[in-house]
Write a protein that holds these residues in place. Structure first.
Motif, PDB file in Angstrom:
ATOM      1  N   GLY A 177      17.461  -8.661  -0.862  1.00 44.00           N
ATOM      2  CA  GLY A 177      18.628  -8.318  -1.675  1.00 44.00           C
ATOM      3  C   GLY A 177      18.782  -6.811  -1.739  1.00 44.00           C
ATOM      4  N   ASP A 178      19.667  -6.369  -2.620  1.00 40.71           N
ATOM      5  CA  ASP A 178      19.947  -4.930  -2.730  1.00 40.71           C
ATOM      6  C   ASP A 178      18.765  -4.165  -3.313  1.00 40.71           C
ATOM      7  N   ASN A 179      17.975  -4.871  -4.079  1.00 38.73           N
ATOM      8  CA  ASN A 179      16.783  -4.235  -4.655  1.00 38.73           C
ATOM      9  C   ASN A 179      15.826  -5.329  -5.112  1.00 38.73           C
ATOM     10  N   MET A 180      14.698  -4.912  -5.672  1.00 38.98           N
ATOM     11  CA  MET A 180      13.694  -5.883  -6.132  1.00 38.98           C
ATOM     12  C   MET A 180      13.752  -6.070  -7.638  1.00 38.98           C
ATOM     13  N   ASN A 181      14.847  -5.635  -8.255  1.00 42.72           N
ATOM     14  CA  ASN A 181      14.946  -5.746  -9.721  1.00 42.72           C
ATOM     15  C   ASN A 181      14.841  -7.194 -10.188  1.00 42.72           C
ATOM     16  N   TRP A 182      15.392  -8.116  -9.356  1.00 43.58           N
ATOM     17  CA  TRP A 182      15.364  -9.533  -9.726  1.00 43.58           C
ATOM     18  C   TRP A 182      13.919 -10.010  -9.927  1.00 43.58           C
ATOM     19  N   ASP A 215       9.996   4.004 -13.321  1.00 43.46           N
ATOM     20  CA  ASP A 215       9.661   4.918 -12.224  1.00 43.46           C
ATOM     21  C   ASP A 215       8.976   4.153 -11.104  1.00 43.46           C
ATOM     22  N   PHE A 216       8.106   3.230 -11.485  1.00 46.34           N
ATOM     23  CA  PHE A 216       7.418   2.413 -10.485  1.00 46.34           C
ATOM     24  C   PHE A 216       8.415   1.499  -9.768  1.00 46.34           C
ATOM     25  N   ILE A 217       9.291   0.864 -10.512  1.00 41.09           N
ATOM     26  CA  ILE A 217      10.260  -0.056  -9.902  1.00 41.09           C
ATOM     27  C   ILE A 217      11.166   0.694  -8.931  1.00 41.09           C
ATOM     28  N   ALA A 218      11.538   1.918  -9.296  1.00 35.83           N
ATOM     29  CA  ALA A 218      12.388   2.717  -8.398  1.00 35.83           C
ATOM     30  C   ALA A 218      11.692   2.945  -7.060  1.00 35.83           C
ATOM     31  N   ILE A 219      10.403   3.167  -7.104  1.00 35.17           N
ATOM     32  CA  ILE A 219       9.659   3.373  -5.854  1.00 35.17           C
ATOM     33  C   ILE A 219       9.553   2.075  -5.069  1.00 35.17           C
ATOM     34  N   ASN A 260       0.837  -1.205   0.000  1.00 38.28           N
ATOM     35  CA  ASN A 260       0.000   0.000   0.000  1.00 38.28           C
ATOM     36  C   ASN A 260       0.873   1.257   0.000  1.00 38.28           C
ATOM     37  N   GLU A 261       1.958   1.209   0.743  1.00 37.96           N
ATOM     38  CA  GLU A 261       2.856   2.370   0.776  1.00 37.96           C
ATOM     39  C   GLU A 261       3.501   2.583  -0.588  1.00 37.96           C
ATOM     40  N   ILE A 262       3.888   1.480  -1.222  1.00 41.07           N
ATOM     41  CA  ILE A 262       4.468   1.574  -2.574  1.00 41.07           C
ATOM     42  C   ILE A 262       3.485   2.248  -3.521  1.00 41.07           C
ATOM     43  N   MET A 263       2.263   1.762  -3.525  1.00 43.22           N
ATOM     44  CA  MET A 263       1.286   2.271  -4.493  1.00 43.22           C
ATOM     45  C   MET A 263       0.926   3.725  -4.201  1.00 43.22           C
ATOM     46  N   LYS A 264       0.771   4.066  -2.936  1.00 41.34           N
ATOM     47  CA  LYS A 264       0.436   5.450  -2.583  1.00 41.34           C
ATOM     48  C   LYS A 264       1.565   6.385  -2.980  1.00 41.34           C
ATOM     49  N   THR A 265       2.792   5.965  -2.723  1.00 48.84           N
ATOM     50  CA  THR A 265       3.955   6.793  -3.069  1.00 48.84           C
ATOM     51  C   THR A 265       4.024   6.979  -4.584  1.00 48.84           C
TER      52      THR A 265
END
Lengths: 667, 305
Positions: free
Chosen positions: A510-515, A492-496, A473-478
């Motif tokens: 991990g370091d990010n959710m890119n995987w 832009d969405f992935i960065a958030i 929810n925080e991801i989507m609101k942001t």
């Protein structure tokens, strides 16, 4: 007297100006790149619009823009050589295009185009085909400008056009006396420059109209006057400013909409209108007479959506929402979205347990957030609108109507909206057919709907399962708050996602959710974890002679007489997508262990030793990974039951007997 | 009163043939059990350890059902095909038994009812098969003509009409199909009766005679058939209500629903034989009122020519 006359004259101008354009948002919500002042008259017999458009377009880039590009969407229905008709085979959503009647075709002609200052651009219009080089496709035009539009300069054009509406099968057109008028005027494309989406240099993003694509446009102010016979009831994007009855039996409806990317309208003599309100939002429901008894269903669904989005994503800033219910003959226009204006769809006497009007209303309203306010590019990244919206549609429907019966609940059979959405992806003959991240016209082997809508929604639901609902929810609101009115792209969405997940969960993933997005968004592989086997080996403990501190000890049997087991649970990764999975192990004595596996290797073995054997085990016990294409193989038990099979065998017997007796009725 | 007497006599005849009805039911049940037990066996062997499927025991679950069908649906599809094929085989089966039932009603010197039944079935099988094929062909032709007419009407109306009007057209279309289907079913039944009573091999003549008879007495032949046909329809509604009320989520409820299902099947079979028995009785009454049978009258007409 002279002073009085001057004062009166100035007051009249000011007052008429106020009447003419009542400002909706004193503070603009968006960078208003364009302004459209359109006057149009509809000939209801010939199905033709005669229009005059004054377009203001501002160049916010640092480039000198030497050409303009426009969409002429209606030319998609001009002949069988258009890209749209070629790609679609003359149908959309299984509604066919009646090509036998001349009246069925549609087109738009620009009769004249002049720049303020006098430059006549009419002869400079040329058709271009930036996507497929189909020279017969006339849905995009380019106009070379004698004098470029400099940075921060505004250009004004006066355009006279004529639009012939098609018989509706693909969103826009007529059906008898019913009109749903969408994509009906020359619409300027989007000039993308560095900072907007993927643009590294300034250029027009103005695609041809494809079978699978929808639309992409800039934010604008629309001031539209619609003239047609007075008996017609009209609804449109935005707010009704005035309605004037003319002496020739026509009426002029003046609408204004601000900070929107499109303008559509509807007219029919038969609408029954229901007005309602939710907080400060005026609701206008325009129903067919035979569907009037379903008004409450539409209103309830709409208010549920308004409430849910307000609480979970962001505020709906507009003051109106119009819902149009098309007639059966105009079903090609159902289920479509425009800013503050949506089309729903239902059938006469549809039972309450079949929630078509609810689902369509919730879905189309949701587009106001993704299509209208985030305004992503529906040609190149359709999933950012359709799939994200589908995800929210399932959340809303399952919350307000039950997660196991929000889609249908009739005669003992029921299904939830998310269940059905998931089935749209996992039930594909080939779920590896394509990726979510694909331009709409590149789904040449099919799968546009399944990947853009269904797999995207399932992807987001899986992300929610991994990162938890509060984080999601925080991801989507942001994302919404930061990017509304700004044309984001998926990076832009992935960065958030990366920003919020790291903030809430550290380096857990991990370091990010890119995987995750590499696997699920950009990749086409499937996820399938299988509970492969459970084994319980009774062991007697050590037996024989063992040395212990120089003394030989003999072990004959288990000392306390209790059973002792070595148990093993094996899980396979059948698919190529690797996700963190949980495995719940249940023992005979009631004890349970929740194992966490990184899901990387092909197999995982969980071994236990103790006095209790493993009875059953389940991969992903809390259903956090709906992407898994086969949930049946997720669990296994060492104590099989036959009840369910006896039940269905009994049913099979009964229906077999009935089929035989029915065939015997033929004699 | 006339119809009531016919029903009563028909019921008595059918009740007298209870053993025959039970034999037919038994064969139907046996065929069903062979396939359903294969189904049960395959499912148990392959899936009894997959405890996710147990959710279907308590209630229908769309996710479990659809995942099963996505990944293992070929098993179900093959059984569905078998069901259809056996349905078609059962058509020939009912052709075979129809002769036996009517011969049983006719009476015979054979003391054993069962022997009489099978003797009648064998004797009239090929005549009834021809009759069945002819009637099927006529049904298809009439169905096609009605479908052509109404699809043109519907297509034309769908360009301008709203749903209530279209729904009305569809209902009229369906009603006409049903009316003609029932009419031809009645004609087929009386043709069977004529073939048995006259021990004739002239199927087309029997059909023609039956057609004239049915039309002439339409005010009685049609309601006689319809009223008894309502029995299975009512049973279906009752069954669905019981199914939703009782469910099949425990050993006891499965057994109870199994018994209800089999009673339903048996009653459906009984109703089918009762209709034939009542029609037989009605035709007999008609003959008793006339001096000569239909075919004999035609022969007399030919002699006069």
């Amino acid at each position: 007297m002279k002073t009085y006359r001057i004062t009166f004259f100035l007051s009249a101008i000011l007052f008429s100006g106020m009447l003419k354009a009542q400002i909706i948002f004193p503070q603009p919500l968006s960078q208003r790149v364009a302004g459209y002042n359109i006057s149009v008259k509809l000939d209801v017999d010939k199905k033709v619009l005669d229009g005059n458009e004054i377009l203001h377009w501002k160049n916010y880039s640092q480039d000198e823009v030497k050409e303009l590009q426009f969409h002429l969407y209606l030319n998609a229905f001009k002949n069988t050589n258009s890209t749209f008709i070629k790609e679609s085979g003359g149908q959309l959503r299984r509604i066919g295009f009646d090509t036998k009647e001349e009246k069925s075709w549609g087109y738009i002609d620009i009769l004249s185009m002049k720049r303020s200052g006098g430059e006549n651009l009419t002869n400079k219009i040329k058709f271009i085909q930036p996507d497929d080089n189909n020279k017969d496709d006339q849905t995009v035009i380019s106009i070379s400008l004698g004098k470029p539009v400099r940075p921060n300069e505004e250009i004004q054009l006066e355009i006279n056009f004529k639009s012939k509406l098609p018989r509706v099968f693909a969103r826009t057109g007529f059906a008898g006396d019913y009109f749903l008028v969408g994509q009906w005027f020359p619409k300027i494309g989007v000039y993308e420059y560095p900072g907007i989406r993927y643009a590294e240099k300034g250029q027009w993003n103005c695609h041809q109209f494809h079978s699978n694509s929808e639309f992409y446009a800039d934010f604008a102010v629309y001031d539209v006057n619609i003239t047609l016979p007075s008996k017609y009831i009209v609804g449109a994007v935005g707010t009704l400013q005035s309605k004037t009855n003319n002496s020739d039996g026509t009426s002029t409806h003046h609408y204004r909409a601000e900070d929107v990317i499109d303008f559509a309208w509807t007219a029919s003599p038969y609408f029954k209108v229901v007005n309602d309100q939710w907080q400060n939002v005026k609701i206008k429901l325009m129903l067919q007479p035979e569907h009037f008894d379903q008004a409450e269903r539409h209103i309830r669904a709409l208010k549920s959506s308004l409430e849910y989005f307000d609480q979970n994503l962001g505020k709906y800033p507009y003051t109106t929402i119009t819902v149009v219910d098309p007639p059966l003959i105009g079903m090609g226009s159902l289920g479509m979205e425009y800013p503050t204006f949506i089309t729903s769809g239902t059938l006469w006497k549809l039972p309450e347990g079949i929630r078509i009007p609810e689902i369509v209303t919730v879905h189309e309203f949701g587009h106001n957030y993704f299509m209208a306010m985030l305004a992503t590019n529906e040609f190149e990244e359709a999933f950012l609108d359709e799939g994200f919206n589908q995800y929210y549609e399932t959340r809303i429907m399952d919350k307000y109507y039950g997660d196991k019966n929000s889609l249908v609940d009739i005669c003992g059979y029921h299904a939830g909206d998310f269940e059905y959405t998931r089935q749209g992806y996992v039930g594909m003959k080939n779920p590896k057919l394509a990726e979510i991240y694909r331009k709409t016209w590149e789904y040449t082997a099919g799968g546009y709907g399944s990947f853009t809508y269904d797999k995207t929604a399932v992807m987001l639901k899986t992300l929610e399962g991994l990162v938890t609902l509060p984080t999601m929810n925080e991801i989507m609101k942001t994302y919404f708050e930061r990017w509304k009115f700004k044309h984001p792209c998926v990076k832009d969405f992935i960065a958030i996602v990366n920003e919020v997940v790291i903030k809430n969960h550290g380096r857990k993933f991990g370091d990010n959710m890119n995987w995750f997005f590499d696997e699920v968004l950009y990749g086409s592989d499937v996820c399938d974890y299988k509970l492969a086997s459970i084994s319980n080996q009774e062991v007697n403990g050590p037996m024989g002679i063992y040395d212990s501190a120089g003394v030989k000890k003999t072990f004959k049997q288990i000392e306390n007489g209790k059973s002792h087991y070595k148990s093993e649970v094996v899980v396979y990764r059948m698919g190529e997508v690797k996700l963190l999975v949980e495995v719940l192990i249940h023992f005979e004595n009631g004890k349970e262990i929740l194992e966490k596996w990184n899901g990387q290797a092909r197999t995982a073995e969980f071994k236990y030793e103790g006095q209790s054997k493993v009875v059953w085990a389940k991969v992903d016990p809390e259903n956090k990974i709906p992407l898994d294409v086969n949930l049946v193989n997720n669990s296994l038990t060492t104590e099989p039951e036959s009840g369910v099979f006896v039940k269905y065998a009994t049913k099979f017997l009964f229906w077999m007997e009935n089929v035989m007796l029915t065939f015997s009725m033929l004699f | 009163m006339k119809l009531l007497n016919v029903y009563t006599e028909g019921f008595k005849k059918t009740f007298g043939s209870l053993k025959i009805v039970t034999i037919i039911y038994g064969i139907t049940l046996l065929i069903g059990i062979i396939f359903s037990s294969s189904f049960n066996s395959i499912m148990t062997d392959n899936f009894s350890s997959r405890n996710m499927l147990y959710m279907l025991f308590r209630d229908f679950d769309f996710t479990v059902y659809s995942d099963f069908m996505n990944n293992y649906g070929d098993i179900i599809n093959s059984f569905t095909s078998i069901m259809i094929w056996f349905g078609m085989f059962y058509f020939f089966f009912s052709v075979f038994f129809a002769g036996g039932i009517l011969k049983f009603f006719e009476g015979s010197t054979i003391k054993s009812k069962t022997q009489n039944f099978f003797a009648g079935s064998s004797k009239f099988f090929f005549r009834f098969l021809r009759l069945g094929i002819y009637v099927l062909l006529i049904q298809l032709i009439i169905f096609g003509i009605i479908a052509l007419i109404f699809s043109a009407i519907f297509n034309n109306a769908s360009k301008n009409s709203a749903e209530p009007a279209l729904f009305t057209i569809l209902m009229i279309w369906l009603a006409i199909h049903i009316i003609f289907f029932i009419f031809l079913s009645i004609v087929s039944d009386y043709a069977k009766i004529i073939l048995v009573k006259e021990d004739s091999k002239k199927v087309w003549r029997a059909l023609w005679g039956s057609f004239k008879f049915t039309l002439k007495k339409l005010y009685l032949t049609y309601p006689l058939y319809i009223i008894l046909s309502i029995v299975p329809a009512v049973l279906f509604i009752l069954y669905f209500w019981l199914d939703s009320a009782i469910g099949m989520h425990s050993g006891l409820t499965i057994l109870l629903m199994f018994l209800i299902q089999q009673i339903f099947i048996w009653v459906r079979l009984f109703a089918k034989v009762w209709i034939l028995g009542s029609q037989y009785e009605f035709f007999n009454n008609h003959l008793a009122e006339r001096t000569k049978p239909l075919l004999t009258q035609e022969i007399l007409m030919n002699e006069e020519m």
